[in-house]
Design an enzyme around this catalytic site. Structure first.
Site, PDB file in Angstrom:
ATOM      1  N   ASP A 152       0.859  -1.187   0.000  1.00  0.00           N
ATOM      2  CA  ASP A 152       0.000   0.000   0.000  1.00  0.00           C
ATOM      3  C   ASP A 152       0.892   1.231   0.000  1.00  0.00           C
ATOM      4  OD1 ASP A 152      -1.781  -2.119   0.529  1.00  0.00           O
ATOM      5  OD2 ASP A 152      -3.096  -0.821   1.727  1.00  0.00           O
ATOM      6  N   LYS A 220      -6.723   3.426  -3.776  1.00  0.00           N
ATOM      7  CA  LYS A 220      -7.137   3.467  -2.372  1.00  0.00           C
ATOM      8  C   LYS A 220      -7.287   4.907  -1.929  1.00  0.00           C
ATOM      9  CE  LYS A 220      -5.217   2.121   2.162  1.00  0.00           C
ATOM     10  NZ  LYS A 220      -4.130   1.380   2.861  1.00  0.00           N
ATOM     11  N   LYS A 256     -10.103   0.427  -2.797  1.00  0.00           N
ATOM     12  CA  LYS A 256     -10.050   0.237  -1.348  1.00  0.00           C
ATOM     13  C   LYS A 256     -10.302   1.548  -0.623  1.00  0.00           C
ATOM     14  CE  LYS A 256      -6.959  -1.063   2.466  1.00  0.00           C
ATOM     15  NZ  LYS A 256      -5.604  -1.535   2.863  1.00  0.00           N
TER      16      LYS A 256
END
Lengths: 320, 478, 298
Positions: A152, A220, A256
């Site tokens: 991430d 995300k 996400k």
């Protein structure tokens, strides 16, 4: 056959070409976007659909701990919870992943002991992203080498807001390359935009396209470390972006939302957004995740309510 | 293929509303039978189930109701504005308290989704009473001179598409300004007006201030033509509006008419596309398109026509048609067999004239009156579906090349009620809005309503404005 | 002075004022106009329904430009009309005196009031929008603005008795706000109206904004009232029977109708109602929203 990314090859040849492309994307009307998200939030999900949604949401959680005070013990507890979210009910699905800092990847990996729960690691000088490129890449490679299944990363919001779009794109590309493993496989890359700092919906749409063009596997919303994190509106906008990208390239990209999603009701609203914007192709943890921690216990309490008919309480779920 | 995440039915409970087997006319504070004893049935359009039997007013009943209103006028108009205000505030509050009951009732009698009655109709009804309540003691400041006087007895005839909301638009300003009212709801949706009569009773409203006559067009005509009516307010078809305008010619009756429309929704190539798609859907499928200000003509810039149409079709495929009481229903039933026949005939004409017809795959319930969301492409200004008001979930898609052409096509209609503009360019919004001959223009949004915002048409869409300070004028002798 | 040295004065041929030009009636017809004592004053054109039709065409053609002119510009032009009238005051005092049988001083008072009326409406052009429109505080993230706009082409049956002040009082409010007008002058006293056309033609008023017809309201009225390209009708000078007939005809395309109202004194404060009668309210909604996604309420 869908066209592929080559259709967009020209777009990333220069800063000005990328700017022209991004600024040529349709604008976003904030009121309309938020109204649509709110309207989908009024969907009423009951009985069997609710049971399905709760299990789906649990299976989509990246169970997260990203604190300075994280210890091996904390990470092991989190990992155990990811595998057995509800110790009293073994039919409860596992979460999708645990999400930790790079130095905790090995601990998490060991604690999971081969269970089908991924280890996601933040990287690239999370959360601010204020470090030199070699540091970010080393951070990424370290995490991958330690066994991270997913990375991430954060974009450089400073570069983005200063208009250096190509630099933002190149960073993501470089990190994507750093996700490669010696055996030819690669960790899946989630790109965090920190939407709360990008501030406008037009920026979020542009950042989404930069991420998708640069090879993100997931886009995300946020780090969970700023005032405004995932919202129904910014998630809806990103879902529209992956929908449009797939229509134009055939490439599917995950989404996400992270931070601020704490209740079952909230989580179900996000699933409704997925269902009605991109459809069931995205309704699995391969393509949709929740970055969350406290959400899990609320889902578990709701799950217990559905199975027992009684409202549950915090003493009947685990504190980790 | 059924979705993995198919929503389970989520019906709103019917038990919150108790519909009596029969209702009388509400005259002078009492429910009473029609003079000739006639009754008619009202059915639920989604199931054809008979909901109740209501009295059918005739000319004698109209006369009785107008006399009651006239008698009540003297005291009501003499009441201090601050006291009239408090009655209206009471009504607004009771509507809020009973809003779930009224939403379910309206959905049953009208066929529209509970999502709309709950989130749009009822909140707007309460807000409208609340807004005009506040005006009752401030009329000196409304810009019509000192101490503006009421007109007297208002005869009001309302349609079936927003039964309670249209009642609110009519009754709230009338009472705030000191008039008394005889109101006739549409014959297919009489129930919410009768429940409103009960709300007047609960609020302690003096007898005769509000009278409700259920019945057909003949009762409406008798009301409009009654010599002791001072003010006529009508919402409905342009044909009836013209007949009313003729019938009151040469009298002193003040009139406001809110009639048909064929709203153009103009989408430029620089529009916020995802929001435009939502706006188009909201513009024509809100209330099954049975909306006078519906955006029934989509004017899309030719350069983005294909792309927009694809997005629109994808979006239409997610609309959920079915049980109006289900909280997840987007598209409910058509209000009546008659209206369904009209929509069907006009859509068939569109097809016969060569427009390309498309509807998403969607199963229609076997009982009740249903029409699938329908889109016509390859439509030109010459097609019937581009000119006639369909008053149903049918969208006609036309193209334009330049802003001038968009404006010319938008204005090329005998109607002039509403229009939409979608572009990210602010100056274009203002320039186009300036040129459109329409009473309500929505820029980057559609079908928004508010009690403070004047509503009403140009040209054959009628005259006078409802809502806002402007809405007072219709009920004052100014 | 001997008979032969008396100069024969030059009569004026009174003509219509349509589209900025001064045509005769296409019908070739005229009718005699006399003063209050029955003395012949002039022949006036007896306009036909075709003249009325032509006037509507001219008024429609002029509408776009006049409605789009700035309110300031319209105000300047209306004020210019007052200036031009002031310069021809003596002529109008004579014509009004003849037409209405007024003494010179009374006729002068009427003309002065008419000039002042143009000044009054000249000042209204850029204020009526602020009085009749404004922002509406809707309960949502929207900017909502109501603006008055001209209705379009307005037909006016001018008052029969007050041939000049009455005429000015009914056409000035119509054009002040951007409408264009087709006016049927007082049937028995049309000369001041026809002369007004000459003033309008020299006042920077675009041709077609005001179109003046003389003749019979009962003949032209029904055609104008039923005309599908006329947006409104002011029945000020129609008798009750004609007013009702025209109101019925006007329903064909739902014209805005201003019914005849008793006016005792045309010099009284006219208020704003003659302007607002021919205004449409346009309400425009526009999303405001938050400055950024960060400010979202979610």
């Amino acid at each position: 056959m869908p066209t592929t990314l080559t259709a967009f090859a020209d777009v990333t040849t220069s800063d000005s070409a990328l700017r022209r492309f991004l600024h040529g994307l349709p604008g976003v009307d904030a009121v309309g976007l938020e109204a649509r998200a709110a309207s989908l939030g009024t969907r009423s999900i009951k009985t069997t659909a609710k049971a399905y949604a709760i299990d789906l949401a649990i299976s989509m959680i990246d169970l997260t701990t990203l604190e300075g005070a994280d210890t091996p013990g904390k990470v092991r507890a989190l990992s155990a919870k990811a595998v057995h979210p509800d110790p009293t009910d073994r039919t409860t699905p596992m979460t999708a992943a645990v999400c930790v800092y790079p130095d905790m990847v090995a601990t998490a990996k060991a604690a999971l002991n081969g269970a089908d729960v991924k280890v996601a690691s933040v990287a690239t000088a999370f959360p601010a992203g204020r470090a030199a490129l070699p540091v970010k890449l080393a951070d990424t490679r370290d995490a991958v080498a330690a066994g991270a299944d997913e990375i991430d990363m954060v974009i450089d919001r400073g570069a983005f807001l200063a208009g250096r779009y190509l630099e933002t794109y190149e960073l993501i590309k470089a990190v994507k390359e750093a996700c490669a493993r010696p055996d030819g496989s690669a960790a899946r890359l989630k790109v965090i935009f920190e939407t709360g700092e990008l501030s406008t919906y037009d920026n979020i749409r542009r950042a989404s396209w930069i991420g998708m063009l640069a090879g993100a596997d997931f886009i995300k919303t946020s780090t969970g470390k700023v005032g405004v994190n995932a919202t129904p509106a910014n998630t809806l906008l990103m879902l529209e972006a992956v929908r449009d990208f797939k229509a134009q390239t055939g490439i599917q990209i995950g989404v996400k939302p992270a931070g601020g999603i704490r209740t079952t009701k909230d989580a179900i609203k996000f699933l409704v957004l997925v269902n009605e914007t991109v459809g069931e192709d995205w309704l699995s943890n391969t393509w949709f995740r929740f970055g969350a921690s406290s959400l899990l216990n609320d889902l578990l309490m709701q799950r217990q309510k559905l199975s027992t008919g009684r409202y549950s309480g915090p003493d009947y779920v685990t504190v980790d | 293929m059924a979705s993995l995440f198919e929503y389970a039915p989520a019906p709103e409970s019917r038990s919150v509303v108790d519909i009596a087997p029969s209702y009388g006319l509400f005259i002078d504070g009492e429910f009473t039978d029609a003079a000739d004893g006639k009754v008619f049935k009202t059915v639920s359009p989604s199931s054809e189930e008979v909901l109740s039997e209501v009295a059918q007013a005739g000319a004698a009943d109209v006369d009785r109701a107008v006399k009651a209103a006239r008698k009540a006028f003297e005291k009501w108009s003499a009441l201090p504005g601050s006291e009239r205000a408090k009655y209206l505030f009471r009504i607004a509050r009771i509507i809020q308290e009973r809003s779930r009951e009224l939403a379910v009732l309206e959905t049953l009698d009208n066929g529209k989704p509970i999502k709309e009655t709950r989130d749009a109709d009822l909140p707007l009804v309460a807000a409208h009473f609340f807004y005009y309540a506040g005006w009752a003691d401030k009329l000196d400041h409304a810009g019509y001179g000192a101490n503006p006087r009421p007109l007297g007895v208002a005869g009001q005839v309302i349609p079936w598409n927003f039964p309670l909301l249209m009642l609110a638009w009519k009754i709230a300003p009338a009472l705030a300004t000191g008039n008394t009212v005889v109101l006739k709801p549409a014959e297919t949706t009489p129930l919410s007006a009768l429940f409103f009569a009960d709300i007047c009773r609960q609020a302690g409203l003096p007898k005769g201030v509000v009278n409700i006559l259920t019945g057909y067009g003949d009762a409406g005509a008798a009301l409009v033509e009654h010599p002791d009516v001072n003010k006529v307010a009508f919402t409905g078809s342009t044909a009836v509006g013209k007949a009313i305008a003729r019938s009151i010619a040469g009298t002193d009756k003040k009139v406001t008419l809110e009639l048909g429309g064929k709203g153009a929704n103009i989408v430029f190539d620089d529009a916020p596309i995802d929001q435009a798609v939502e706006g188009i859907v909201n513009g024509i499928f809100f209330n099954q398109g049975q909306v006078c200000c519906a955006g029934s003509r989509l004017l899309v810039q030719e350069s983005i026509h294909d792309e927009l149409l694809d997005s629109l079709k994808r979006r239409l495929s997610t609309l959920r048609l079915g049980d109006p009481l289900d909280k997840n229903t987007d598209i409910g039933a058509i209000n009546s067999a008659e209206q369904l026949a009209r929509i069907t005939a006009l859509a068939d004409t569109g097809e016969a004239e060569g427009a390309e017809r498309w509807s998403p795959a969607c199963e229609l319930p076997s009982a009740g009156y249903w029409f699938a969301p329908t889109l016509f492409s390859n439509v030109t200004q010459a097609h019937t579906v581009a000119r006639d008001e369909i008053f149903g979930p049918v969208l006609s898609v036309l193209t334009f090349r330049t802003p001038d052409e968009a404006v010319a096509k938008a204005n090329n209609s005998q109607y002039g009620l509403s229009a939409g503009i979608w572009t990210e360019k602010g100056s274009r919004i203002l320039a186009v809005a300036n040129q459109l001959r329409a009473g309500v223009v929505w820029a980057n949004t559609f079908n928004k309503f508010d009690p403070t915002s004047p509503f009403g048409g140009y040209k054959e869409s009628g005259f006078g404005r409802e809502g806002g300070r402007h809405g007072l004028e219709a009920y004052l002798d100014v | 002075m001997s008979e032969s040295s008396v100069r024969l004065n030059v009569f004026k041929t009174y003509k219509l004022y349509v589209g900025g030009k001064f045509p005769r009636s296409e019908s070739g017809r005229v009718y005699e106009v006399s003063d209050s004592k029955g003395k012949w004053l002039a022949n006036a054109p007896l306009s036909s329904r075709k003249d009325a039709r032509d006037a509507v065409v001219a008024a429609r053609k002029a509408f776009g430009g006049w409605a789009a002119a700035t309110a300031y510009n319209r105000g300047q032009i209306l004020y210019r009309i007052a200036e031009m009238l002031e310069g021809r005051r003596e002529q109008f005092v004579r014509e009004v005196g003849d037409a209405e049988g007024l003494s010179k001083s009374k006729a002068a008072a009427v003309v002065d009031a008419a000039i002042d009326r143009w000044v009054w409406y000249a000042g209204w052009t850029d204020k009526i929008g602020q009085i009749a429109g404004g922002a509406n505080p809707v309960a949502g993230p929207f900017f909502n603005l109501s603006t008055p706009e001209p209705t379009g082409v307005v037909t006016v049956v001018a008052p029969q008795d007050s041939s000049f002040l009455g005429l000015v009082s009914v056409i000035a409010p119509v054009i002040a706000t951007g409408n264009t007008v087709v006016v049927i002058a007082s049937e028995k006293a049309p000369l001041p109206a026809l002369s007004l056309g000459e003033v309008l033609a020299t006042s920077d008023l675009p041709g077609g904004v005001v179109n003046i017809l003389s003749g019979k309201a009962a003949e032209m009225g029904p055609h104008l009232a039923s005309h599908q390209d006329v947006n409104a009708i002011d029945l000020a000078g129609a008798d009750p029977a004609l007013a009702k007939e025209l109101e019925i005809a006007a329903a064909d395309n739902l014209k805005r109708v201003l019914r005849p109202q008793p006016v005792d004194d045309w010099s009284a404060d006219p208020g704003t109602s003659r302007m607002t009668a021919f205004l449409e309210t346009k309400t425009v909604w526009h999303p405001t929203g938050s400055l950024g996604a960060g400010g979202s309420s979610y």
